[in-house]
Design a protein around this motif. Structure first.
Motif, PDB file in Angstrom:
ATOM      1  N   HIS A  11     -22.379  15.279   0.879  1.00 24.26           N
ATOM      2  CA  HIS A  11     -21.607  14.557  -0.138  1.00 24.26           C
ATOM      3  C   HIS A  11     -20.255  15.216  -0.414  1.00 24.26           C
ATOM      4  O   HIS A  11     -19.424  14.669  -1.128  1.00 24.26           O
ATOM      5  CB  HIS A  11     -22.402  14.414  -1.447  1.00 24.26           C
ATOM      6  CG  HIS A  11     -22.658  15.694  -2.160  1.00 24.26           C
ATOM      7  ND1 HIS A  11     -23.715  16.507  -1.847  1.00 24.26           N
ATOM      8  CD2 HIS A  11     -21.997  16.305  -3.160  1.00 24.26           C
ATOM      9  CE1 HIS A  11     -23.697  17.565  -2.640  1.00 24.26           C
ATOM     10  NE2 HIS A  11     -22.657  17.461  -3.440  1.00 24.26           N
ATOM     11  N   TYR A  46     -22.065   6.251  -0.430  1.00 27.20           N
ATOM     12  CA  TYR A  46     -21.712   6.613  -1.809  1.00 27.20           C
ATOM     13  C   TYR A  46     -21.047   5.492  -2.602  1.00 27.20           C
ATOM     14  O   TYR A  46     -20.662   5.689  -3.754  1.00 27.20           O
ATOM     15  CB  TYR A  46     -20.820   7.854  -1.810  1.00 27.20           C
ATOM     16  CG  TYR A  46     -21.522   9.027  -1.178  1.00 27.20           C
ATOM     17  CD1 TYR A  46     -22.515   9.703  -1.863  1.00 27.20           C
ATOM     18  CD2 TYR A  46     -21.242   9.408   0.124  1.00 27.20           C
ATOM     19  CE1 TYR A  46     -23.204  10.746  -1.277  1.00 27.20           C
ATOM     20  CE2 TYR A  46     -21.926  10.459   0.714  1.00 27.20           C
ATOM     21  CZ  TYR A  46     -22.900  11.115   0.007  1.00 27.20           C
ATOM     22  OH  TYR A  46     -23.589  12.145   0.591  1.00 27.20           O
ATOM     23  N   ARG A  73     -20.594  12.421  -4.441  1.00 31.40           N
ATOM     24  CA  ARG A  73     -21.749  12.146  -5.304  1.00 31.40           C
ATOM     25  C   ARG A  73     -21.349  12.141  -6.768  1.00 31.40           C
ATOM     26  O   ARG A  73     -21.755  11.293  -7.548  1.00 31.40           O
ATOM     27  CB  ARG A  73     -22.844  13.174  -5.064  1.00 31.40           C
ATOM     28  CG  ARG A  73     -24.094  12.889  -5.910  1.00 31.40           C
ATOM     29  CD  ARG A  73     -25.169  13.924  -5.695  1.00 31.40           C
ATOM     30  NE  ARG A  73     -25.626  13.891  -4.314  1.00 31.40           N
ATOM     31  CZ  ARG A  73     -26.246  14.906  -3.731  1.00 31.40           C
ATOM     32  NH1 ARG A  73     -26.462  16.025  -4.388  1.00 31.40           N
ATOM     33  NH2 ARG A  73     -26.648  14.813  -2.484  1.00 31.40           N
TER      34      ARG A  73
END
Length: 92
Positions: A11, A46, A73
């Motif tokens: 992420h 995401y 994230r």
């Protein structure tokens, strides 16, 4: 940064601002627990586009040349500096 390796969670993305535009560094995972076709498809993973990320990066530093970190994230963005060696301390 081609000869520099940094191990980080998927992420976290490293993005470089060059005079020609924004360069998203491709991930080359050595371990992944995700069942996805393309680990570099941030919109699918995401829910954010590369264009949205670049807008946020531009906001934090006016699009200054250098290296940036995007925590996709948590939707947090950081400027590292102009040298690739400045990325690791910012990650820590």
């Amino acid at each position: 940064m081609s000869d520099t390796s940094i191990i980080h969670p998927d992420h976290i993305r490293i993005i470089e601002k060059k005079p020609q535009g924004w360069l998203f560094k491709a991930l080359k995972p050595f371990v992944t627990y995700r069942q996805v076709d393309d680990i570099n498809d941030i919109e699918k993973l995401y829910g954010i586009t590369k264009q949205q990320v670049t807008v946020e990066l531009f906001r934090i530093n006016g699009g200054k040349l250098g290296f940036y970190i995007a925590d996709l994230r948590h939707k947090q963005y950081y400027y590292c500096g102009t040298e690739a060696e400045m990325i690791r301390p910012k990650l820590l």
